[in-house]
Write an enzyme that holds these catalytic residues in place. Structure first.
Site, PDB file in Angstrom:
ATOM      1  N   THR A 187      41.855  46.016  40.788  1.00 21.28           N
ATOM      2  CA  THR A 187      42.029  44.592  40.466  1.00 21.28           C
ATOM      3  C   THR A 187      41.376  44.264  39.133  1.00 21.28           C
ATOM      4  O   THR A 187      40.338  44.830  38.806  1.00 21.28           O
ATOM      5  CB  THR A 187      41.306  43.759  41.555  1.00 21.28           C
ATOM      6  N   ARG A 215      49.935  41.563  54.039  1.00 20.59           N
ATOM      7  CA  ARG A 215      48.482  41.690  53.871  1.00 20.59           C
ATOM      8  C   ARG A 215      48.017  40.958  52.610  1.00 20.59           C
ATOM      9  O   ARG A 215      48.591  41.084  51.532  1.00 20.59           O
ATOM     10  CB  ARG A 215      48.117  43.170  53.789  1.00 20.59           C
ATOM     11  N   VAL A 216      46.962  40.194  52.747  1.00 18.88           N
ATOM     12  CA  VAL A 216      46.321  39.539  51.603  1.00 18.88           C
ATOM     13  C   VAL A 216      44.879  40.015  51.573  1.00 18.88           C
ATOM     14  O   VAL A 216      44.223  40.081  52.617  1.00 18.88           O
ATOM     15  CB  VAL A 216      46.389  38.005  51.745  1.00 18.88           C
ATOM     16  N   GLY A 217      44.393  40.349  50.388  1.00 20.92           N
ATOM     17  CA  GLY A 217      43.028  40.844  50.265  1.00 20.92           C
ATOM     18  C   GLY A 217      42.065  39.757  49.836  1.00 20.92           C
ATOM     19  O   GLY A 217      42.306  38.556  50.003  1.00 20.92           O
ATOM     20  N   ASP A 218      40.974  40.178  49.265  1.00 21.16           N
ATOM     21  CA  ASP A 218      39.916  39.254  48.837  1.00 21.16           C
ATOM     22  C   ASP A 218      40.245  38.520  47.537  1.00 21.16           C
ATOM     23  O   ASP A 218      39.703  37.445  47.272  1.00 21.16           O
ATOM     24  CB  ASP A 218      38.612  40.027  48.625  1.00 21.16           C
ATOM     25  N   THR A 238      35.937  43.857  43.274  1.00 18.48           N
ATOM     26  CA  THR A 238      37.067  44.770  43.295  1.00 18.48           C
ATOM     27  C   THR A 238      36.787  45.830  44.351  1.00 18.48           C
ATOM     28  O   THR A 238      35.640  46.020  44.752  1.00 18.48           O
ATOM     29  CB  THR A 238      37.308  45.404  41.910  1.00 18.48           C
ATOM     30  N   GLY A 239      37.825  46.455  44.821  1.00 18.64           N
ATOM     31  CA  GLY A 239      37.644  47.448  45.871  1.00 18.64           C
ATOM     32  C   GLY A 239      38.312  46.996  47.151  1.00 18.64           C
ATOM     33  O   GLY A 239      39.228  46.172  47.121  1.00 18.64           O
ATOM     34  N   GLY A 241      39.308  44.998  49.832  1.00 19.17           N
ATOM     35  CA  GLY A 241      39.180  43.557  50.011  1.00 19.17           C
ATOM     36  C   GLY A 241      38.674  43.153  51.385  1.00 19.17           C
ATOM     37  O   GLY A 241      37.968  42.155  51.524  1.00 19.17           O
TER      38      GLY A 241
END
Ligand code: ASP
Length: 325
Positions: A187, A215-218, A238-239, A241
Site C-alpha cells: 500500500t 474483502r476490505v482491509g485497513d 501497511t501490511g 490489514g
C-alpha cells in the site's frame, strides 16, 4: 520464507528487486537525520513512495497545502500500471476483480474514504470528493462508483495484462486461500506537513492480492490505515490489514505520540501490541510510519524489509525501518 522467495512464488520478483536496490548508498537509519522541523516534509511507504513524494513535493515547495500534496502524490502510484499493489494494474481478488480502497484526512480532522471501489483509476480523488462534497466519511462499492461517475470520473478496466497473467498463474498453483505473508502487499500511505505547519495524510491500495471478493482491509478505515490529528501528527499503516484493523493501528500510533513517544517508539509500541495480541503473526508483515507535528518522523515494522521515502528541502531518499523480528 524471505521476501524475495515469497514474491518469486507470487511472480513478483521484479518488485522485490526494486525494493532491494532502492536505498541510497549510505541510507541513514530512522531518526538519524537532522531535520529540525518547521519546514515542509513528506514521507510515504515503500519504494514507489519516491515518485509519489516527487509529485507531493512539487506542491509543497511552492507553499501548497499538504492535503493537495498527499492527494496528488499518491495518485502517481495509483496511475502507474506497473505498480501491482495500488490502483491501475493492482493485483485482483481471487475472482479476477481489481477492487480499491483509499482514504484521506486533513488538518481539520475532515476525512473521506472509499472502499471496494472498482473501475476507477484514482480512488484517492474520489475519497477527497466524499470528504469535500458529501456529509459522509465513507462510500463503498456500487455507491462509491456511482458517486465517482456522477462527478466525472471515467470507468476503466483496471486489470492490466500483467496483473491478469499473475492472477491466472496464481490460480494454477495456489490454494484458494488469501496469501497472508510477509510481503505481498505494498500500500502507499503518505503523510505531509506544509509550510503553514499543517499535516494531512492519504492511503490507497488494491489490497491483499487474491483476497476474497468483497474483502476490505485497513487502508480506507480512518484510525486503522490512516489517522491525522493536527495537534499531534499522523500515522499510516501497511501490511496485513486485518491485524491493523484489530488494533486501530494508526490511531494507536498517533495516541502514543500524544503521550510523548517519539514517532519511531510510537510505531514500535503499536507493532509490539499486535505481536503480543496475535502471536501467530510470525510470518506476516505490518509496518507503521509516523510524522509528528514538529516534523520528526519514524517507522517500525514486524519484520525486516519495510522502507519508506523521505523528502524535504535538499533531501530525497529511502529510509529503512527498525523491526521487531
Ligand atoms: N494494508 C493493505 C491491506 O490489508 C495491504 C497493503 O499494505 O498493501 O489491504
Amino acid at each position: 520464507m524471505n521476501r524475495k522467495k515469497f514474491l518469486g512464488l507470487l511472480g513478483l520478483g521484479g518488485l522485490a528487486t526494486l525494493s532491494r536496490n532502492s536505498f541510497a548508498a549510505n541510507a541513514p537509519q530512522t531518526e538519524d537525520f537532522t531535520y529540525s522541523g518547521g519546514k515542509a516534509i513528506v514521507i510515504s511507504t515503500w519504494y514507489h513512495g519516491l515518485a509519489a513524494n516527487d509529485a507531493a513535493w512539487a506542491i509543497l515547495k511552492k507553499g501548497g497545502r499538504s492535503l493537495d500534496a498527499v492527494e496528488k502524490g499518491v495518485m502517481v502510484s495509483e496511475s502507474d500500471p506497473t505498480n501491482l499493489t495500488v490502483g491501475l494494474g493492482g493485483l485482483p481478488d481471487r475472482d479476477g476483480n481489481v477492487t480499491l480502497d483509499a482514504c484521506i484526512m486533513d488538518e481539520k480532522g475532515r476525512a473521506g474514504s472509499v472502499a471496494f471501489l472498482q473501475h476507477i483509476e484514482n480512488p484517492i480523488a474520489v475519497a477527497r470528493l466524499v470528504m469535500d462534497k458529501t456529509p459522509h466519511v465513507m462510500l463503498v462499492g456500487d455507491g462509491a462508483l456511482r458517486f465517482a461517475l456522477e462527478n466525472g470520473f471515467k470507468k476503466i478496466n483496471l486489470l492490466t495484462d500483467e496483473s491478469k497473467r499473475r492472477w491466472e498463474e496464481w490460480k494454477k498453483t495456489s490454494k484458494y486461500e488469501t496469501p497472508v505473508n510477509i510481503e505481498n502487499h505494498d500500500t502507499i500511505g503518505m503523510l505531509a506537513i506544509d509550510s503553514s505547519g499543517n499535516i494531512s495524510g492519504a492511503c490507497t491500495t488494491s489490497g491483499m492480492a487474491f483476497k476474497m471478493h468483497g474483502r476490505v482491509g485497513d487502508s480506507p478505515i480512518i484510525g486503522a490505515g490512516l489517522f491525522v490529528d493536527n495537534e499531534v501528527g499522523g500515522a499510516v499503516a501497511t501490511g496485513v490489514g486485518e491485524l491493523v484493523m484489530r488494533t486501530c493501528g494508526s490511531f494507536l500510533v498517533v495516541e502514543n505520540m500524544r503521550r510523548g513517544m517519539s514517532p519511531e517508539k510510537a510505531c514500535k509500541a503499536a507493532v509490539d501490541r499486535i505481536v503480543a495480541k496475535h502471536p501467530s503473526v510470525a510470518d506476516t508483515q505490518v509496518g507503521f510510519l509516523a510524522l509528528r507535528k514538529d516534523g520528526k518522523y519514524g517507522g517500525y515494522s514486524i519484520h525486516d524489509g519495510f522502507d519508506y521515502a523521505l523528502t524535504y528541502e535538499g533531501h530525497h531518499a529511502m529510509v529503512k525501518t527498525a523491526h521487531s523480528k
